[in-house]
Enzyme design. Structure first.
Site, mmCIF file in Angstrom:
data_model
loop_
_atom_site.group_PDB
_atom_site.id
_atom_site.type_symbol
_atom_site.label_atom_id
_atom_site.label_comp_id
_atom_site.label_asym_id
_atom_site.label_seq_id
_atom_site.Cartn_x
_atom_site.Cartn_y
_atom_site.Cartn_z
ATOM 1 N N PRO A 2 42.982 37.402 49.068
ATOM 2 C CG PRO A 2 43.790 35.772 50.508
ATOM 3 C CD PRO A 2 43.098 37.120 50.359
ATOM 4 C CD GLU A 3 41.298 36.103 43.086
ATOM 5 O OE1 GLU A 3 40.488 35.258 43.178
ATOM 6 O OE2 GLU A 3 41.246 37.229 43.075
ATOM 7 C CE LYS A 50 38.479 34.032 48.030
ATOM 8 N NZ LYS A 50 38.067 35.219 47.834
ATOM 9 N NE ARG A 243 35.168 41.417 48.725
ATOM 10 C CZ ARG A 243 34.500 40.558 49.343
ATOM 11 N NH1 ARG A 243 33.464 39.847 48.622
ATOM 12 N NH2 ARG A 243 34.736 40.219 50.520
#
Ligand SMILES: [Zn+2]
Length: 261
Positions: A2-3, A50, A243
Site C-alpha cells: 500500500p502507498e 506505511k 518490484r
C-alpha cells in the site's frame, strides 16, 4: 504494497471510532510479552510511512504493516465481519466498535515504536524535505533511485505506484544510480513525492498527472503510449524485491550504465 496515502485513509476511518476511547478488548494473534489492560485509553491513531500506529496510554503502541493483502475493517459492535475470522490478526474493541485487522504480515505491540527507523512521512504537508534528502546518503551509492525512493528508511509513503510516477514527473529514469543523481534532483524527487502524496489524501481515485481523476503517467501502462511524447511505456521488475517499475524511454533518459533487468 500500500502507498502512504492508502494508510492515511485507513487511519482517517479508524481514528474517529477509536481515539480517546477506553479499550474493551484487545486480541493479538501472536504472542506478545505484555498487553494494555481493558480500560486503558487509546491515545492516538496515526500513520507513519506505511505503518498504522495505535498508541495506548502508558506507552504501548500497536504497530501494523498491511503488506500486500492486509486491511483494517471497522465494524459497529455486533455487526458481522466482512472477512473470515481466521484471517483476523488483531481485534481492537471499544464501546460500540470493533476494529479488525485482517491478513497483515506485521503486527507488533511495542514500547518504543518500531517505526522509529522509518524516515519522515511524505504524506505530511510540512515534512522536512532536507531530512529526507539527507537520509538518502544512508543508501549505497550504486542503489537505483527507484529503490531509494521506496526505501522507507529514507522517507515513508512511497510504494510502486508513486516510485514510478515520481520518476516520470521529474524526468529521471528509475534505474539511475543514486551516485548519478545530483542534490537538486534529489530535492526535486522528494518535493514531487510530497506534493503527489498530499494531493491524493482524502477521497477520490489516485491521480498523479494531468487529466481526468485517476490519471497516471506510466504505472501499469506498459506498451501504451506516453501521453507526453507518444513513446511506448516500458516496465521491468527491479531491485532486491523485484518490484514493478514503469518509465517512458524518451521522457526519462536511460542511464549510461544501468543494471541489467
Ligand atoms: Zn514520454
Amino acid at each position: 504494497m500500500p502507498e502512504g496515502d492508502t494508510i492515511h485513509r485507513v487511519v482517517d476511518r479508524l481514528r474517529p471510532a477509536l481515539a480517546g476511547q477506553r479499550l474493551v478488548r484487545l486480541e493479538v494473534r501472536r504472542r506478545v510479552p505484555r498487553q494494555p489492560a481493558p480500560g486503558t485509553r487509546l491515545e492516538a491513531v496515526t500513520a507513519r510511512g506505511k505503518h498504522v500506529l495505535i498508541a495506548f496510554d502508558g506507552g504501548l503502541t500497536l504497530r501494523t504493516h498491511l503488506g500486500m493483502h492486509g486491511s483494517w475493517q471497522l465494524h459497529a459492535a455486533g455487526e458481522p465481519w466482512r472477512r473470515p475470522a481466521h484471517l483476523a490478526r488483531e481485534v481492537v474493541e471499544v464501546d460500540g466498535w470493533e476494529a479488525v485487522c485482517f491478513s497483515a504480515p506485521t503486527v507488533a505491540l511495542e514500547r518504543v515504536s518500531g517505526a522509529a527507523h522509518v524516515g519522515p512521512d511524505l504524506c505530511e504537508p510540512d515534512v522536512d524535505l532536507t531530512a529526507c534528502v539527507a537520509r538518502m546518503d544512508g543508501c549505497a551509492p550504486d542503489t537505483e533511485i527507484g529503490d531509494v525512493l521506496s526505501d522507507q528508511r529514507v522517507a515513508g509513503g512511497i510504494g510502486n505506484v508513486y516510485k514510478s510516477e515520481i520518476c516520470f514527473a521529474c524526468g529521471i529514469h528509475p534505474r539511475t544510480r543514486l551516485r548519478d543523481v545530483d542534490t537538486a534532483t534529489r530535492y526535486d524527487l522528494m518535493r514531487t513525492a510530497n506534493q503527489l502524496l498530499v494531493s491524493n489524501l482524502g477521497r477520490g481515485p489516485r491521480t498523479t498527472t494531468a487529466g481526468p481523476p485517476g490519471s497516471v503517467a506510466v504505472y501499469q501502462r506498459q506498451g501504451e503510449r506516453c501521453r507526453r511524447c507518444g513513446a511506448r511505456i516500458e516496465m521491468a521488475r527491479t531491485g532486491p524485491h523485484r518490484r514493478v517499475t514503469y518509465w517512458c524511454p524518451d521522457c526519462q533518459a536511460r542511464p549510461q550504465k544501468a543494471a541489467e533487468p
